[in-house]
Structure formats: structure tokens, C-alpha cells
Design an enzyme around this catalytic site. Sequence first.
Site, PDB file in Angstrom:
ATOM      1  N   SER A 104      -6.896  -0.815   0.868  1.00 17.20           N
ATOM      2  CA  SER A 104      -6.947  -0.524  -0.557  1.00 17.20           C
ATOM      3  C   SER A 104      -8.008  -1.378  -1.245  1.00 17.20           C
ATOM      4  O   SER A 104      -9.166  -1.342  -0.872  1.00 17.20           O
ATOM      5  CB  SER A 104      -5.557  -0.702  -1.166  1.00 17.20           C
ATOM      6  OG  SER A 104      -5.502  -0.187  -2.463  1.00 17.20           O
ATOM      7  N   ASP A 249     -11.449   2.375  -6.074  1.00  7.41           N
ATOM      8  CA  ASP A 249     -11.329   1.370  -5.028  1.00  7.41           C
ATOM      9  C   ASP A 249     -11.704   2.006  -3.691  1.00  7.41           C
ATOM     10  O   ASP A 249     -12.021   3.202  -3.633  1.00  7.41           O
ATOM     11  CB  ASP A 249      -9.928   0.751  -5.040  1.00  7.41           C
ATOM     12  CG  ASP A 249      -8.834   1.699  -4.594  1.00  7.41           C
ATOM     13  OD1 ASP A 249      -9.073   2.922  -4.592  1.00  7.41           O
ATOM     14  OD2 ASP A 249      -7.727   1.224  -4.263  1.00  7.41           O
ATOM     15  N   ASP A 251     -10.227   3.189  -1.053  1.00  9.63           N
ATOM     16  CA  ASP A 251      -9.544   4.385  -0.553  1.00  9.63           C
ATOM     17  C   ASP A 251      -9.283   5.411  -1.651  1.00  9.63           C
ATOM     18  O   ASP A 251      -8.571   6.391  -1.446  1.00  9.63           O
ATOM     19  CB  ASP A 251      -8.243   4.021   0.166  1.00  9.63           C
ATOM     20  CG  ASP A 251      -7.214   3.380  -0.748  1.00  9.63           C
ATOM     21  OD1 ASP A 251      -7.603   2.623  -1.647  1.00  9.63           O
ATOM     22  OD2 ASP A 251      -5.998   3.618  -0.569  1.00  9.63           O
ATOM     23  N   ASP A 253      -7.598   5.590  -4.464  1.00 14.17           N
ATOM     24  CA  ASP A 253      -6.303   5.865  -5.093  1.00 14.17           C
ATOM     25  C   ASP A 253      -6.109   5.037  -6.357  1.00 14.17           C
ATOM     26  O   ASP A 253      -5.024   5.022  -6.945  1.00 14.17           O
ATOM     27  CB  ASP A 253      -5.134   5.674  -4.122  1.00 14.17           C
ATOM     28  CG  ASP A 253      -4.930   4.225  -3.698  1.00 14.17           C
ATOM     29  OD1 ASP A 253      -5.797   3.376  -3.992  1.00 14.17           O
ATOM     30  OD2 ASP A 253      -3.894   3.939  -3.063  1.00 14.17           O
TER      31      ASP A 253
END
Length: 333
Positions: A104, A249, A251, A253
Site C-alpha cells: 500500500s 498510492d 496500489d 486504493d
Amino acid sequence: MALIKSISGIRGTIGGKTGDNLTPLDVVRFSAAYGSWLAGKIANRTVVVGRDGRMSGPIVQELVINTLLSLGFNVVDIGLSTTPTVELAVTGEKAAGGVIITASHNPREWNALKLLNSDGEFISAEDGALVLQKAEKEDFNFCPVDKLGTYTFNDTYLARHIDAILAYPLVKAENIKKKNYKVVVDAVNSTGAIFIPPLLKRLGVDDVIVLNGDVDGRFAHNPEPLPENLSGLSAAVRKHKADLGIAVDPDVDRLCFVCEDGSMFGEEYTLVAVADYVLSHKPGNTVSNMSSTKALKEITLKHGGEYFPSAVGEVNVVKKMKEVNAVIGGEGN
């Protein structure tokens, strides 16, 4: 250096001593624990695997995939992807579960395994505890050679995810195109670079400027999309006289907007603004975690719905949304 075991997966720093960091042996152990738990829970033997653009991603991905194959699972590798896209791919493939390889918003030395169930949702606290128990006991049973799983590569899901967004009735691409927007995107050297610009193009935004667009995992700045990390994006929005700045970010999400004057819109208000639009067309209940702004509750009541708080964590927000039949929910960040 660190290794953090939690109900939602395992994350740690790459390299160092086994058991104290996310080493190859730790990746195999926890992949085997997840696969073994899944095998005892459901007859389906398909698992989706995807990753963000981290430097360690290819190594970790190969370890995860080959461990699952050794347990007899048929792996659908969707390659470079986003967390929401992997979640969508699990249901698209009618898979037993999925593994997202991403840490993340953590720095580049980190990586992690995020574990999904057959609904494309993060596994529950109860299921996560069972996976951790299997990892601790190394309670694994690998397949003989004639029962190994199969491997399939399918890189269509980013495009299919964009198709799904465009198909949503409240997304009005024709209205966006009329605005002739100019947008700057900070992709922080990860998979936002291969998802956000194509999405914007499909939405009718032809003038897109990408910062940090090389997907090499060498993050140009701290990858958490907070105001103190987005001075470059803010400056670029002003320099190019753009209408909007977008930061994600690694990833994809988490989302942060920058206004046309370079100021931060604020992560807390992204969900509130979207909910205000959604509820104006589709009234109903909403959910956010208890650390989010109270503004969502006020907006929900204005539109005649009921607001429900949940515990922190996406899995808890989703669970509460199902319980109260919410039309929209999320976390402030």
C-alpha cells in the site's frame, strides 16, 4: 526492519533474517498457509494474483504463484494491477480467492500479501486468525506432481475495470468531456501510471500530464498521498494551469485531489463529495469508519438516508454496508 502479521495478511521489509522480515521463506510460509486454509474451506481451486509496481514485486509474485501451484491451485496471474482491480478479477474469474502483492502506502523497502475471499473482499478477522495459525504450525500438504495447479496469464482486467466504471449509470463521460479538463496525475512510480491516465482518457479528459510515471517502484517521494508529500503535484497543477490534480498510492486504493490553485481538497472530503452526488440520484444509507469526518452523516441525513459507523478497516466497512443495505460507503482516506 520488520515483519507484521495481521488478520488481513502479512507485511514486512524485504531482506534480512527469516521470521523478522519478509524473506522468501516467509512469503512461501504465509502463501502456503493461505492456500491451505482456502483448500479446506472451498472446493474451487482458482486463485487470482496481482501486484503493484514495487521493486520486489516480481520476486514475491513468483514465490506466491509457485507456492499456490504446489498446493494444486490454478493461478490466474493478472500482472501489474491495482488493489480494486484484483478484487474485481476474483469475482470475474469466479475464483476461490485472491492475493494482492502490495504494501500500500508504505515505502519501497516494504511489501505485503493482502488476502481476499471468493467475494473479492478482504478475509474476515476470524479467517485471518486461522491463516495465522496454519502459518505458525506450518500445517501444509503439498500436491504430488500429477496434481499440480495450472498457470494462466490474463492482463485484460485493468481495461475491464475501466469498462465497469464507464458502465456505471452515474458516470457521465459525455458531461466530463464537454468540460475540456486538464488534469495532472502523480502516479508515484507504480501502477496508477497504467490505470489512471487510460481511465481519464475514457472519461473524456484528453489533456493528461503524468508525474512519476515510470513503473519501477523507485518512489519519487513518500508514497502516502498526504499534503506534505504532494508539493510537486501542487506545483505542477499551478504551472500547467490544470483544473485538477490527482494523487494515488502505489496500489491505487487511496486517492487525493489537488484543486486548481494547488491547494489540497482533503482525503476526508473525497468520500463526502462523491456520496453527495450519489445520494442526490440514489437516496439510501451510508457507512464510514469511526475515524472519518462527521460530514458524511450530515450529507446522508440531508438526502433522507441513515448513516452507520463501522470499525476501522475496509473489511469492516463492507460488512456494515451489507448489513444496512448501504448505497455507498468507504473510509476517509
